[in-house]
Design a protein around this motif. Sequence first.
Motif, PDB file in Angstrom:
ATOM      1  N   SER A 233      53.438   5.841  17.120  1.00 27.89           N
ATOM      2  CA  SER A 233      52.320   6.365  17.899  1.00 27.89           C
ATOM      3  C   SER A 233      51.005   6.062  17.177  1.00 27.89           C
ATOM      4  O   SER A 233      50.951   6.011  15.948  1.00 27.89           O
ATOM      5  N   ILE A 234      49.964   5.853  17.955  1.00 26.34           N
ATOM      6  CA  ILE A 234      48.676   5.459  17.385  1.00 26.34           C
ATOM      7  C   ILE A 234      48.105   6.540  16.461  1.00 26.34           C
ATOM      8  O   ILE A 234      47.562   6.234  15.401  1.00 26.34           O
ATOM      9  N   GLY A 235      48.236   7.800  16.849  1.00 27.29           N
ATOM     10  CA  GLY A 235      47.694   8.882  16.019  1.00 27.29           C
ATOM     11  C   GLY A 235      48.372   8.954  14.667  1.00 27.29           C
ATOM     12  O   GLY A 235      47.722   9.067  13.627  1.00 27.29           O
ATOM     13  N   THR A 236      49.670   8.853  14.674  1.00 29.53           N
ATOM     14  CA  THR A 236      50.431   8.914  13.430  1.00 29.53           C
ATOM     15  C   THR A 236      50.166   7.679  12.567  1.00 29.53           C
ATOM     16  O   THR A 236      49.885   7.793  11.374  1.00 29.53           O
ATOM     17  N   ALA A 237      50.260   6.492  13.173  1.00 25.71           N
ATOM     18  CA  ALA A 237      50.064   5.255  12.411  1.00 25.71           C
ATOM     19  C   ALA A 237      48.670   5.200  11.795  1.00 25.71           C
ATOM     20  O   ALA A 237      48.517   4.875  10.612  1.00 25.71           O
TER      21      ALA A 237
ATOM     22  N   LEU B 154      50.968  15.769   9.774  1.00 26.14           N
ATOM     23  CA  LEU B 154      51.041  14.994  11.018  1.00 26.14           C
ATOM     24  C   LEU B 154      52.420  14.407  11.245  1.00 26.14           C
ATOM     25  O   LEU B 154      52.941  14.393  12.354  1.00 26.14           O
ATOM     26  N   ASN B 155      53.035  13.926  10.165  1.00 25.08           N
ATOM     27  CA  ASN B 155      54.376  13.370  10.292  1.00 25.08           C
ATOM     28  C   ASN B 155      55.399  14.440  10.636  1.00 25.08           C
ATOM     29  O   ASN B 155      56.312  14.199  11.420  1.00 25.08           O
ATOM     30  N   LEU B 156      55.262  15.605  10.061  1.00 20.24           N
ATOM     31  CA  LEU B 156      56.190  16.705  10.374  1.00 20.24           C
ATOM     32  C   LEU B 156      56.034  17.153  11.821  1.00 20.24           C
ATOM     33  O   LEU B 156      56.969  17.677  12.410  1.00 20.24           O
TER      34      LEU B 156
ATOM     35  N   ILE C 209      46.431  13.582   1.727  1.00 22.03           N
ATOM     36  CA  ILE C 209      47.871  13.312   1.722  1.00 22.03           C
ATOM     37  C   ILE C 209      48.627  14.430   2.433  1.00 22.03           C
ATOM     38  O   ILE C 209      49.534  14.174   3.229  1.00 22.03           O
ATOM     39  N   ALA C 210      48.240  15.669   2.178  1.00 17.78           N
ATOM     40  CA  ALA C 210      48.885  16.799   2.855  1.00 17.78           C
ATOM     41  C   ALA C 210      48.689  16.708   4.370  1.00 17.78           C
ATOM     42  O   ALA C 210      49.631  16.976   5.136  1.00 17.78           O
TER      43      ALA C 210
END
Length: 106
Positions: free
Chosen positions: A54-58, A100-102, A94-95
């Motif tokens: 997904s664009i937001g995550t990437a 976002l990944n979680l 980083i957090a």
Amino acid sequence: MGYALLAAAIAAEVAGTTAMKYSEGFSKLWPSLITVVGYALAFTLLAQTLKTLSIGTAYAIWAGIGTAAVAAIGMLFMGEPAGLLKITGIALVIAGVVVLNLGGAH
């Protein structure tokens, strides 16, 4: 595969940004060329990454990890100050990427 491409995109962006520092305003040929190639490669790889992530995550991972890595390189190798607030800021970036990944990275 998406995360491998993303890692390569981050590495290319970090290399391009680091070379930009040494280009002295694009007045030195080799660092300037590394900057241009690094960014071209970074955007090409990021575009490929967006086929599967997904664009937001990437973008959050690309920008966040790239920012943290460049800040760390500046502190470790370029004599930039490494104050508590700067280190805390890097940790927060980083957090944020981890959160976002979680939250549902694809």
